[in-house]
Structures are given as structure tokens and as C-alpha cells.
Design a protein around this motif. Structure first.
Motif, short mmCIF file in Angstrom:
data_model
loop_
_atom_site.label_atom_id
_atom_site.label_comp_id
_atom_site.label_asym_id
_atom_site.label_seq_id
_atom_site.Cartn_x
_atom_site.Cartn_y
_atom_site.Cartn_z
N UNK A 76 6.44 -0.82 -10.09
CA UNK A 76 5.08 -0.28 -10.19
C UNK A 76 4.07 -1.31 -9.67
N UNK A 77 3.37 -1.07 -8.62
CA UNK A 77 3.40 0.08 -7.75
C UNK A 77 3.47 -0.45 -6.33
N UNK A 78 4.63 -0.99 -6.00
CA UNK A 78 4.83 -1.60 -4.69
C UNK A 78 6.31 -1.70 -4.38
N UNK A 79 6.59 -2.04 -3.13
CA UNK A 79 7.95 -2.33 -2.69
C UNK A 79 8.03 -3.82 -2.32
N UNK A 133 6.67 2.75 14.37
CA UNK A 133 6.10 2.29 13.11
C UNK A 133 6.15 3.45 12.11
N UNK A 134 6.68 3.18 10.93
CA UNK A 134 6.88 4.22 9.93
C UNK A 134 6.28 3.79 8.59
N UNK A 135 5.64 4.73 7.93
CA UNK A 135 5.15 4.46 6.59
C UNK A 135 6.25 4.70 5.56
N UNK A 136 6.20 3.95 4.47
CA UNK A 136 7.15 4.12 3.36
C UNK A 136 6.35 4.57 2.14
N UNK A 137 6.76 5.67 1.52
CA UNK A 137 6.01 6.24 0.41
C UNK A 137 6.92 6.50 -0.78
N UNK A 138 6.32 6.54 -1.95
CA UNK A 138 7.01 6.95 -3.18
C UNK A 138 6.63 8.39 -3.48
N UNK A 143 3.35 6.67 -12.40
CA UNK A 143 2.28 6.09 -13.19
C UNK A 143 0.94 6.17 -12.48
N UNK A 144 -0.07 5.56 -13.07
CA UNK A 144 -1.42 5.72 -12.58
C UNK A 144 -1.66 5.11 -11.20
N UNK A 145 -0.84 4.15 -10.79
CA UNK A 145 -0.99 3.56 -9.47
C UNK A 145 -0.07 4.16 -8.43
N UNK A 146 0.54 5.31 -8.75
CA UNK A 146 1.52 5.93 -7.86
C UNK A 146 0.98 6.17 -6.46
N UNK A 147 -0.30 6.59 -6.36
CA UNK A 147 -0.86 6.94 -5.06
C UNK A 147 -1.04 5.72 -4.16
N UNK A 148 -0.98 4.52 -4.73
CA UNK A 148 -1.12 3.30 -3.93
C UNK A 148 0.22 2.69 -3.54
#
Length: 266
Positions: A76-79, A133-138, A143-148
């Protein structure tokens, strides 16, 4: 039984659509070279990820030829890592696990899309033929920071890709007359030998050392700096090796603790 011409046309059109749907689904599943996700990734203690030999140090590993492995930890909330770079014309196996709750690892524009569950390791192998170039998303609400929660995957041309790193250790201050060293460590993440030259420039001084690094190894060059020749004051330094550069400043203080040769209390 007599079938009207228009009915024959509609039947033929329906069959073409069905075959087209099946072909599209088949290509989406196997066309880009993606193998199905299974339990080959194994299990892991989510509370001991930092001590795990694979996930303690995440990132890209060259395993030979055009094959690479990428170890990723979702939390939460990153890779980690947040940005991944691999070369075109490569086969990449991703190993992804979670430190806390259920996430997903979805690479936009590809069919890489897997749930990432604490205690489990998701494994998938992909072939990247072209730069992009590709975006990586969850895609799993976490949780509350999911959109980031996002990352980036860069597929670069083969001739622009390398896994060399330069790390420099240098003191920030030293008294005039004392010996000091600036250490440059060059690391090579590829499974091939690397020959390069490490260079230090500080003041009017220039030092060079040839470096040979065995595949997937590192070498440290120790530059002994003559502080008397530099004199008191602030001296910017630059270390270069294998196309990389690090900068810093070394302050040479006089015997009274000053850096300009004057009275330190003035």
C-alpha cells in the motif's frame, strides 16, 4: 428443406463472427507469448519479505541470453521497483508478491493482469518484441490510496539497455594534510564481462583506473586524494565510469577547522 438465400447469408455471417471471436480470444491468451499463471511461483511469508533472497532486493536480473527476471513487491500503495526497464527482443519472467493486502499487477496495453495475494508469488513470462512504455496499475481495491498505486514498464531498444551501476563513497570534509580516499564501485548486472575506465576529477587533479568486471559482479576503485595539493576550501569532484556520473563536494579544512586558511573565529 429449402433455406432462403438471406438465411444462408446470415448463417454464414454468424459463423464468421463466432470464428473471429474464438480467434481473438486465442490470440489474446497466447499470441503475445504470455504463459498462463499457475502456482509455480510458490509461497512466501509476507512478514519476512525483506529477508527473502528474491524479494529482499527487487528489480531486474539478467539470467542469460535474452532472458530476464523481474522481482516486484506490491504494497500500500506502490510497487517496488516503481519503474522497470527491460530491453526489446527479450523474454521476461515476472515474480510478484504482496507485503500486506490483495493487490493486482496489471500492465496496460498487454494481457499481463494477475492478482497479487499475500503469502503467494504470482509468476508470468512475457516476450517483448518492440520498444514501448507501459503503465502498471492495481485493479484490486486496496485502501484509500488505491487510485495512486501505479508504476511504469519501459521496454527500450537493445543497444540502449545496460545494467551497469556506479556508486561513490566520499567524505564531505577532511583536514589538510590528512590522507583521504574516494571509492567508486562499478557493478555489472549482465552475464558478460565489462571493461571500462573509472575517472575522478577534483580541483586540478585527475585520476584514472581501468576496471574489468566479471559477469554479474562488481569492482571498487580507490582514489587516494592529495589534500595538500588541493589546498583549503570546497572542491567539487566528479566520478565517471561506463557512461555514468556522480558528483559531490569535498571540503578541505585548515588545521584550525576553517576551510579558507583564515582564522576560523573571524
Amino acid at each position: 428443406m429449402n433455406i432462403h438465400t438471406y438465411e444462408k447469408l446470415w448463417l454464414a455471417a454468424a459463423m464468421v463472427l463466432i470464428v473471429g471471436f474464438i480467434a481473438t480470444i486465442t490470440y489474446g491468451a497466447v499470441g503475445p507469448g504470455v504463459s498462463m499463471i499457475d502456482d509455480d511461483g510458490g509461497s512466501i511469508d509476507p512478514d519476512a519479505i525483506s529477508d527473502h533472497e528474491r524479494f529482499g532486493d527487487t528489480g531486474v536480473t539478467h539470467v542469460g541470453g535474452n532472458e530476464y527476471e523481474v522481482d516486484v513487491v506490491a504494497q500500500a500503495w506502490s510497487y517496488s521497483p516503481g519503474e522497470i526497464e527491460v530491453p526489446a527482443n527479450s523474454e521476461v519472467t515476472f515474480y510478484v508478491t504482496s507485503r500486506d493486502v490483495t493487490h493486482s499487477f496489471s500492465v496496460v496495453g498487454t494481457n499481463i493482469n494477475t492478482m497479487v495475494i499475500p503469502g503467494e508469488v504470482s509468476q508470468m513470462t512475457v516476450e517483448f518484441d518492440e520498444p514501448g512504455e507501459y503503465g502498471i496499475l492495481c485493479n484490486e481495491y486496496c485502501g484509500q490510496g488505491h487510485h495512486n498505486m501505479e508504476g511504469k514498464l519501459n521496454v527500450v531498444p537493445e543497444d540502449e539497455f545496460n545494467m551497469t551501476e556506479l556508486d561513490v563513497e566520499a567524505p564531505s570534509e577532511v583536514e589538510a594534510g590528512n590522507e583521504t580516499t574516494i571509492n567508486a564501485t562499478v557493478s555489472d548486472g549482465m552475464q558478460t564481462d565489462l571493461e571500462t575506465t573509472a575517472t575522478l576529477e577534483i580541483g586540478d587533479q585527475r585520476y584514472e583506473e581501468d576496471v574489468t568486471i566479471s559477469g554479474d559482479g562488481s569492482e571498487t576503485v580507490e582514489f587516494a586524494v592529495d589534500t595538500d595539493e588541493l589546498g583549503a576550501g570546497d572542491h567539487d569532484w566528479t566520478v565517471t565510469a561506463a557512461g555514468y556520473e556522480e558528483r559531490g563536494t569535498l571540503t578541505v579544512a585548515d588545521g584550525n577547522g576553517g576551510s579558507d586558511g583564515g582564522d576560523s573565529d573571524a
